[in-house]
Design an enzyme around this catalytic site. Structure first.
Site, PDB file in Angstrom:
ATOM      1  CG  ASP A 169      -1.928  -1.045   1.289  1.00  0.00           C
ATOM      2  OD1 ASP A 169      -2.168  -1.655   0.236  1.00  0.00           O
ATOM      3  OD2 ASP A 169      -2.521  -1.262   2.357  1.00  0.00           O
TER       4      ASP A 169
ATOM      5  NE  ARG B  76      -4.723  -2.170  -5.078  1.00  0.00           N
ATOM      6  CZ  ARG B  76      -4.137  -2.587  -3.951  1.00  0.00           C
ATOM      7  NH1 ARG B  76      -3.652  -1.744  -3.079  1.00  0.00           N
ATOM      8  NH2 ARG B  76      -4.028  -3.870  -3.712  1.00  0.00           N
TER       9      ARG B  76
END
Ligand SMILES: Cc1cc2nc3c(=O)[nH]c(=O)nc-3n(C[C@H](O)[C@H](O)[C@H](O)COP(=O)(O)OP(=O)(O)OC[C@H]3O[C@@H](n4cnc5c(N)ncnc54)[C@H](O)[C@@H]3O)c2cc1C
Length: 315
Positions: free
Chosen positions: A133, A183
């Site tokens: 992340d 992402r």
């Protein structure tokens, strides 16, 4: 940034509010809108149901951030190693998404890299994929360094990049020769205007441009003209996804070069619709006891959710 969003992001940083929320059974119940439960079992059950429904992809995140000791980071590593084994044993195909600060990025970037490599190695063995992340802007340089080091031995490793950061197009070009597995998300933290676009319209424009470049890299990889890469849009903004798909088609980029990742419980019917249309969709399932900061960011993304919570608390 709207006042509601700023207040909710400020509340996310409050330890006092965190303690109050954790102690409240009704607030805990309200979190069920975005997380199936606090345990691995609850997350696996929810994942199994989604796979049975339409065969979509899954990602799992154990909630937690801002660790203070490397001992805690090792426990996080152990948790994910166990999760990867349990995914394999349960026959649930799933990827994992980890916050670098949970692996000790703030305490020791070197130890964090070792722990992340252990996760990437186990993920490789069980046929899974680890994702990093992206956290607040103070972490970006260190997270990119970590990502580059992991890519050497574990090229399937993925990374979140945030479209609201002014630096992101440059960061993507830095990663382009490695075959980035990215992402793209809009960005969930409170950042100063010199670092991140304060206006949503600017973030959305940047998102479109970076996404198209990612699609270009992914389709080059497929044609063997560059290293393999993946272009994933981590968003619930389906209007924007539609625009990117259309613009990609106009530029001759294959629509299946794009994947979409969305969060459990958010626009669930749209996730199912996209999947039924043949779009590659994965749902990210979060679970764990340390949900307060993460949950407040979900509320900040859509302050109307506060009314939803209030309704569930006051009936
Ligand atoms: C898979 C995934 C991984 C992520 N990883 C990261 C990360 O590593 N780092 C990071 O900074 N951020 C991450 N995020 C969060 C992201 O940055 C955004 O804050 C979040 O996705 C909301 O923006 P949006 O793209 O959905 O668009 P928005 O423009 O905010 O929302 C579009 C529409 O989606 C719906 N929607 C959006 N959010 C909600 C919500 N909470 N509740 C109900 N409806 C909602 C609304 O209808 C809204 O109109 C991630 C998001 C996803 C989906």
């Amino acid at each position: 940034m709207g006042l509601g969003r700023s207040l909710l992001l400020a509340a996310a940083a409050s330890d006092r509010l965190r303690r109050m929320a954790n102690g409240s059974r009704v607030v805990r119940r309200a979190t069920r809108a975005f997380m199936p439960g606090e345990t691995v079992e609850a997350a696996l059950d929810a994942g199994r149901r989604l796979i049975e429904m339409d065969g979509r992809g899954l990602l799992f995140t154990h909630l937690g951030e801002a660790l203070t000791t490397l001992g805690e980071a090792q426990r996080v590593r152990d948790h994910y190693l166990d999760l990867l084994d349990r995914l394999r044993a349960a026959g649930v195909p799933g990827e994992i998404s980890v916050k670098p600060t949970q692996l000790g990025l703030d305490q020791s970037p070197q130890r964090c890299a070792e722990l992340a490599a252990e996760l990437a190695d186990r993920a490789h063995v069980v046929g899974s994929v680890p994702w990093l992340d992206m956290e607040d802007s103070s972490c970006v340089d260190r997270t990119l360094d970590l990502y580059e080091s992991l890519k050497v031995d574990y090229p399937q490793t993925g990374l979140a990049l945030q479209a609201y950061l002014r630096r992101t197009p440059t960061d993507l070009e830095r990663l382009a020769p490695l075959g980035p597995v990215v992402r793209l998300v809009k960005g969930a933290y409170s950042e100063p205007p010199e670092v991140a676009f304060p206006r949503k319209a600017d973030t959305d424009r940047a998102f479109r441009e970076v996404a198209l470049r990612m699609m270009e890299l992914a389709s080059k990889g497929r044609r063997g003209e560059g290293p393999p890469s993946r272009a994933v849009l981590g968003t619930h903004d389906l209007l924007l996804v539609g625009r990117i798909q259309a613009e990609g088609r106009a530029r001759g980029l294959p629509p299946d070069a794009l994947e979409v990742h969305m969060l459990f419980g958010i626009r669930a019917n749209q996730q199912a619709r996209l999947r039924s249309e043949g779009q590659a969709v994965s749902t990210l399932i979060s679970y764990g006891q340390d949900w307060y900061r993460w949950y407040m960011r979900r509320l900040a993304e859509r302050p109307a959710n506060v009314w939803f919570v209030a309704r569930s608390i006051f009936g």
